[in-house]
Scaffold this active site. Sequence first.
Site, short mmCIF file in Angstrom:
data_model
loop_
_atom_site.label_atom_id
_atom_site.label_comp_id
_atom_site.label_asym_id
_atom_site.label_seq_id
_atom_site.Cartn_x
_atom_site.Cartn_y
_atom_site.Cartn_z
N ALA A 136 3.11 -2.99 3.39
CA ALA A 136 3.96 -2.90 2.20
C ALA A 136 3.11 -2.41 1.03
CB ALA A 136 4.58 -4.25 1.87
N LYS A 137 3.61 -1.42 0.32
CA LYS A 137 2.87 -0.88 -0.82
C LYS A 137 3.21 -1.74 -2.04
CE LYS A 137 1.64 3.75 -2.55
NZ LYS A 137 0.30 3.82 -1.96
#
Length: 306
Positions: free
Chosen positions: A191-192
């Site tokens: 997940a960014k």
Amino acid sequence: MEFRPSRTVGSLVGGALAAWCAVLAAALVVRGLMLDVELSVIPLYVAATVFALLALLFAYWTYSLGTLRYTIDRNALTITWGDIRQMVPLSQIERLKKSAHIMHIGLPQSAQELSDICASVVERCGFREDVYIRPIAYKSGQVIGPKLDGVEDDFLCFVIPFGNYLEVDAGIRCQTSTWRRVPDTSIPARAKVNGLYVNSALAKTEAVENGFDEAIMLNDDGHVSEGSGENLAMVRHGRLITPERSDNVLEGITLDSVCQLARDELGMEVIERTIDRSELYIADEVFLTGTAAHISPVIEVDRRAV
């Protein structure tokens, strides 16, 4: 309302988001509305100060046949000409939606709808130069406390002028950071997440203060993970080698494109495996990849020429 480039603070979002938005911008989309950044305010105590996800896109300015156009960078490799609405890279938006799923952030819009929103912001801003497009999914509920469930979600997008992130033509000098890449068991590597960039900022700052251009981060096991904001790859004995995804790397869209080109166009064997720090010293080539970094050749690691 007339939208025009502004040199005032972009969007007062608070916390980590404020640092990203306090830059040149003309317009943004927030809560489904197209706003002049000078009029946009989000309360400081929204959960976005802690819980937010981002994607990173670029639009490249060109002048062709007397018509002003943008070209959109698809995965930082293939340049496409034409209608901007058809060119915002869906792969980046799809990763944003997957990140949102991990972080319990609901995005009811499809990837194509979010892509169209980003394209609309670029068009309304009217910049005549390369721009950086920042879509953000975040927790907009006005609550205090570390929780994700039951907190309202939202989406915003802003655009700013942006030059080269790294000096690609000159090559970059890297230092192995003393800061370790945050493990997936602490913050999901796939997940960014905005908050994860504290880890990146510490590594990058250390490298720059020590006279280098960029940092290379190791995981908790001491194996190579990635740069402060880029994926890493090396060439040894004619093979393209990248760290395993389980080494806490972000699953890079640009890196995937590089690997595909290496296989299909260059006939290279591509291997995902654990990489030791000392292997970088004796590699035939080392480079960093990313939407902002493009393909950045590394010419030195820890004061050893590559």
